[in-house]
Design an enzyme around this catalytic site. Structure first.
Site, short mmCIF file in Angstrom:
data_model
loop_
_atom_site.label_atom_id
_atom_site.label_comp_id
_atom_site.label_asym_id
_atom_site.label_seq_id
_atom_site.Cartn_x
_atom_site.Cartn_y
_atom_site.Cartn_z
CE LYS A 88 -4.43 -1.61 1.63
NZ LYS A 88 -4.15 -2.96 2.18
CD GLU A 104 -10.92 4.35 2.14
OE1 GLU A 104 -11.06 5.57 1.94
OE2 GLU A 104 -10.25 3.60 1.39
CB SER A 126 -0.39 -8.15 -0.99
OG SER A 126 -1.12 -8.99 -0.13
#
Ligand SMILES: *Cc1c(COP(=O)(O)O)cnc(C)c1O
Length: 406
Positions: free
Chosen positions: A102, A124, A389
């Site tokens: 991310k 969020e 990930s």
């Protein structure tokens, strides 16, 4: 490569269209006020992303701060345990700073905020990973940071909440509805509508209105571009298959972007949770239908009133009732195959990878590992590249409490 009438030589340039469409999916279905804000972001992104200065600064940050490129690891013992001769490899986004992919789009989004002269970033978060990544980026650039998070997720992800606070972010508790990611998205959107003059909204995946599905894909495509080059360097050829888990779909889309124009089978893995009944899973592409939510048209899971359905997955980063519009497009086109992995298979893969390779994967990523293992059992030879990930440190307490040590 032409596939079902779509030319993948020029695909990334032509999709999405100027107003954000991947076929019928995507677009921007929001209030006029937010439309103005999104157009400002879109315009800024279109000019800034082409500037040498922006590109050079992002590349430097990736190298010096994030620790990119992340390696590819040959999963030798896991491959041996499968016994078909198929070789498994992992693209190690768990080794990206903050422990997941991310940060790739958060650094891009926050750098854009800085170039646009904004003072604050708003977002969020579900698993807390996006919140931590954005809080990290905000600290790096000296921006204020408000993170909206469902009460249930706050309780489940206490270490990530602490991280965000230590990094200087304000964590805003959301107590509406099921108190998870979907409600947090609604609350963050409402805050952005109030504050858009000084703030930019940083969506945590390839979701939301245009230009976010495009922007987040572009920032995440570093994963696929690096992986393709590294894999060829390591083995002299392309992988036969590429696998990534799909929540909103950013690590998958970033991975797939590197391989869409290659003769490579591509698999997106959705969470089947406890089973196929509505409310027990979050496999929106597999079981959903076309619909608009959170400002974009995609494939989503709906309840009897046509509203976004309650969803469940053992991985809180995957429990979202839709996926990015580009995934819906690639799904209908057949270029990417979307399949599911349930909670049990996920937890098995979590322990298997830990035991055989010394890598504790995030529960989200464990879905991709489980699918890669399953796929390798059905193949006679070749190789499978799995995007790992994120790392599983954030999940360890939860796994031990719920499943014990296996
Ligand atoms: C958030 C998260 C995901 C799911 O998000 P995508 O946008 O689908 O990539 C997957 N893995 C990890 C480790 C995450 O933190």
């Amino acid at each position: 490569m032409i596939f079902n009438d779509v030319n993948f030589d020029t695909y990334l340039k032509n999709y999405p269209t100027e107003d954000g469409f991947f076929g019928k999916y995507g677009g921007s279905y929001i209030s006029p006020e937010l439309q103005t804000a999104m157009q400002e972001i879109s315009h800024a992104y279109n000019t800034i992303c082409k500037s040498r200065k922006f590109i050079d600064e992002l590349r430097r940050i990736r190298r010096e701060f994030q620790g990119r490129p992340t390696p590819i690891s040959h999963l030798q013992r896991l491959s041996d345990s499968i016994g078909t001769g198929v070789q498994l490899y992992a693209k190690r986004e768990d080794l990206n700073h903050t422990g997941a992919h991310k940060l790739n789009h958060c650094m891009g989004e926050a750098l854009l905020a800085k170039y646009m002269g904004k003072k604050k970033v708003i977002a969020e978060t579900g698993a807390g990973q996006h919140g931590v990544a954005l809080a990290t980026a905000a600290a790096y650039f000296g921006l204020e940071c408000d993170i909206y998070m469902g009460k249930v997720d706050i309780e489940k992800q206490a270490p990530n909440v602490a991280r965000m606070k230590i990094l200087g972010a304000r964590v805003v508790e959301v107590t509406d509805g099921l108190q998870t990611l979907k409600e947090a998205v609604d609350a963050a959107f409402a805050a952005y509508a109030r504050e858009y003059k000084d703030a930019i909204y940083c969506i945590g995946s390839v979701l939301g209105p245009h230009p976010f599905p495009l922007m987040v894909r572009d920032f995440q495509s570093v994963v696929g571009i690096e992986a393709r080059e590294q894999f060829i360097d390591m083995t002299g050829e392309l992988p036969d298959a590429v696998v990534a888990c799909v929540g909103g779909g950013s690590n998958a889309m970033g991975t797939f972007a590197g391989f869409l124009n290659d003769p490579v089978d591509i698999y997106g893995v959705e969470p089947l949770g406890r089973g196929t009944a509505l409310g027990d899973h979050a496999a929106s592409l597999k079981y959903g239908t076309e619909g608009i939510m959170h400002g974009f048209n995609s494939i989503m899971l709906k309840d009897e009133n046509g509203e976004p359905a309650p969803v469940y997955s053992v991985a809180s980063g995957l429990d979202y009732p839709s996926s990015g519009p580009e995934h819906a497009f690639l799904h209908d086109l057949g270029r990417v195959k979307y399949d599911v992995i349930n909670d049990e298979e996920t937890i098995d893969a979590f322990f298997t990878l830990s035991r055989l390779e010394g890598i504790i994967p995030a529960i989200e990523s464990s879905h991709a590992i489980a699918y890669g293992m399953k796929l390798a059992k059905t193949m006679k030879k070749g190789s499978v590249l799995i995007t790992l990930s994120g790392r599983g440190d954030k999940d360890m307490d939860y796994v031990i409490e719920k499943y014990g040590i296996r």
